[in-house]
Design a protein around this motif. Structure first.
Motif, PDB file in Angstrom:
ATOM      1  N   SER A 141       0.806  -1.228   0.000  1.00 42.32           N
ATOM      2  CA  SER A 141       0.000   0.000   0.000  1.00 42.32           C
ATOM      3  C   SER A 141       0.838   1.277   0.000  1.00 42.32           C
ATOM      4  O   SER A 141       0.401   2.300  -0.526  1.00 42.32           O
ATOM      5  N   GLY A 142       2.024   1.239   0.552  1.00 36.46           N
ATOM      6  CA  GLY A 142       2.844   2.441   0.633  1.00 36.46           C
ATOM      7  C   GLY A 142       3.652   2.740  -0.610  1.00 36.46           C
ATOM      8  O   GLY A 142       4.309   3.785  -0.685  1.00 36.46           O
ATOM      9  N   LEU A 143       3.601   1.854  -1.599  1.00 36.70           N
ATOM     10  CA  LEU A 143       4.387   2.052  -2.817  1.00 36.70           C
ATOM     11  C   LEU A 143       3.650   2.939  -3.807  1.00 36.70           C
ATOM     12  O   LEU A 143       2.424   2.957  -3.840  1.00 36.70           O
ATOM     13  N   PRO A 144       4.397   3.670  -4.641  1.00 34.94           N
ATOM     14  CA  PRO A 144       3.726   4.440  -5.692  1.00 34.94           C
ATOM     15  C   PRO A 144       3.158   3.488  -6.732  1.00 34.94           C
ATOM     16  O   PRO A 144       3.764   2.471  -7.055  1.00 34.94           O
ATOM     17  N   GLY A 145       2.000   3.811  -7.238  1.00 39.20           N
ATOM     18  CA  GLY A 145       1.364   2.937  -8.221  1.00 39.20           C
ATOM     19  C   GLY A 145       0.690   3.732  -9.312  1.00 39.20           C
ATOM     20  O   GLY A 145      -0.232   4.489  -9.052  1.00 39.20           O
ATOM     21  N   PHE A 146       1.132   3.577 -10.544  1.00 39.30           N
ATOM     22  CA  PHE A 146       0.516   4.238 -11.678  1.00 39.30           C
ATOM     23  C   PHE A 146      -0.380   3.248 -12.420  1.00 39.30           C
ATOM     24  O   PHE A 146      -0.351   2.050 -12.173  1.00 39.30           O
TER      25      PHE A 146
END
Length: 417
Positions: A141-146
């Motif tokens: 959940s804390g990772l950047p996600g495009f």
């Protein structure tokens, strides 16, 4: 870069107040649809540069043409959200909002005291739509996600392309758009639940508080893609079938593929219904296949996919696309050419359905925009103005919150707005 504004209420969402804390595609597309159907949307942008989408793709006078669509009907308020005074302004707007739409990385709003639980404590009926790469919980959940990552993790990229080549992407940011649509659906369901449990918060606290039940709508990009992946999971779990890339064909549903006509134009033919298949085979003069009892049902056609596709391709090779379309339409077989945007702009059906809107930029230059979907018979959507100039509504919004001219000037001088 906006046409003249008309803030007259309209649409099924007239009276609904939305605060957008998002950039680029998923969050802004979600709030764009609400704005198109009457919601009052205040979009928070960073001072000076604004939403990065303003500089994406084709530009006019330094601003993206995409922006004119993505931000239509929205009001632009610039706030340096790292500054406590800006966070306080956002908090004041949240007090009066029905819906907040945000797509920051999980945890960012909480640091600013603008998280869902923090805001719901002061606005019990608040609905917050949170769009992120992986959702608000879980190890990623804390990772950047495009959107591209969501398309990959959600399964779409794996099945897109030809079997002998690496996966390909759809030519648009489909992962972001799917997430946005899930956000709109979630917001509407949450709004319905809020209204039947008491309605909008009356702004009072304690025993005088009257409010329906607000909630958080947690939208993950990868889950929005995963949600449209049809029977992917049970096919693998039950039958051990892992769906692979199949080019232009629709696996296991025969025939449904892309074929090339004599004039080198591509055509899509979907003859996969049992009765449709027979009509298709008769139309291409293959009565032997039309009358073959082994091909009467889809499960009998699947093992002979290559043979059927070859028969259709052989016929298409003898016809130009207009001839093929005429013959197959006459036979009541679902068929269509693959449209470019140039095809759309001149197509009689697009025009009859009024799928384009004519507008003008501030300098008088005309521009067409896609019309608003879906079409509603009583409360259709409407474009009141194109994407606003950066900070165009700073003064009006802040004055509405009770800020004086001097206070607004001070906020501007300190680059808070």
């Amino acid at each position: 870069m906006s046409s003249s504004e008309n803030t007259t209420g309209f649409g099924p969402l007239n009276g609904i107040k939305v605060l957008e804390l998002g950039t680029l595609i998923a969050g802004p597309f979600c709030s764009r649809m609400l704005a198109e159907f009457g919601a009052s949307v205040i979009k928070i942008e960073a001072p000076e540069q604004g939403d990065p989408l303003r500089q994406w793709r084709v530009l006019k006078d330094g601003t993206s043409l995409w922006w004119s669509v993505q931000a239509r009907n929205k009001q632009s308020l610039t706030l340096n959200m790292k500054d406590p005074q800006a966070q306080e302004i956002a908090r004041q707007l949240a007090l009066d909002a029905d819906i907040i739409i945000e797509n920051y990385r999980p945890g960012v709003l909480e640091k600013w005291q603008l998280g869902f639980e923090q805001l719901q404590a002061i606005n019990p009926a608040l609905i917050m739509v949170r769009l992120s790469g992986y959702g608000q919980t879980g190890p990623l959940s804390g990772l950047p996600g495009f959107g591209a990552i969501g398309e990959s993790m959600g399964g779409l990229r794996y099945v897109s392309g030809h079997p002998d080549r690496p996966p390909v992407r759809v030519g648009i940011s489909i992962g972001d758009s799917l997430a946005a649509l899930h956000g709109v659906i979630g917001a509407m369901m949450a709004l319905r639940h809020r209204d039947v449990t008491g309605g909008r918060w009356n702004g009072k606290a304690g025993a005088e508080c009257v409010a329906g039940v607000g909630q958080m709508v947690d939208v993950a990009l990868y889950e929005s893609v995963f949600n449209v992946m049809e029977s992917l999971v049970p096919e693998y779990d039950y039958a051990g079938v892992k769906r692979e890339r199949t080019g232009g064909a629709l696996p296991g549903i025969v025939p449904s593929n892309t074929y090339t006509c004599a004039d080198n134009e591509n055509i899509v033919i979907a003859g996969n219904g049992d009765a449709i298949f027979k009509r298709l085979m008769q139309a291409i003069e293959r009565d032997d296949l039309a009358n073959d009892p082994a091909l009467a049902k889809n499960d009998g056609r699947v093992p002979r996919t290559a043979e059927i596709d070859a028969a259709i391709q052989d016929w298409c090779s003898t016809k130009n696309i207009s001839e093929a379309l005429a013959i197959l339409n006459q036979a009541d077989v679902p068929v269509g050419k693959i449209y470019s945007v140039a095809d759309m702009l001149s197509d009689p059906h697009f025009l009859a359905r009024r799928m384009f809107e004519q507008h003008h930029f501030n300098d008088g230059t005309p521009v067409k925009l896609p019309a608003i979907s879906p079409k509603m018979s009583v409360t259709p959507g409407k474009t009141n103005w194109l994407g606003p100039e950066l900070g165009q509504h700073n003064h009006a919004i802040l004055r509405g919150l009770g800020y004086t001219e001097e206070q607004i000037a001070e906020l501007r001088a300190h680059k808070i707005i």
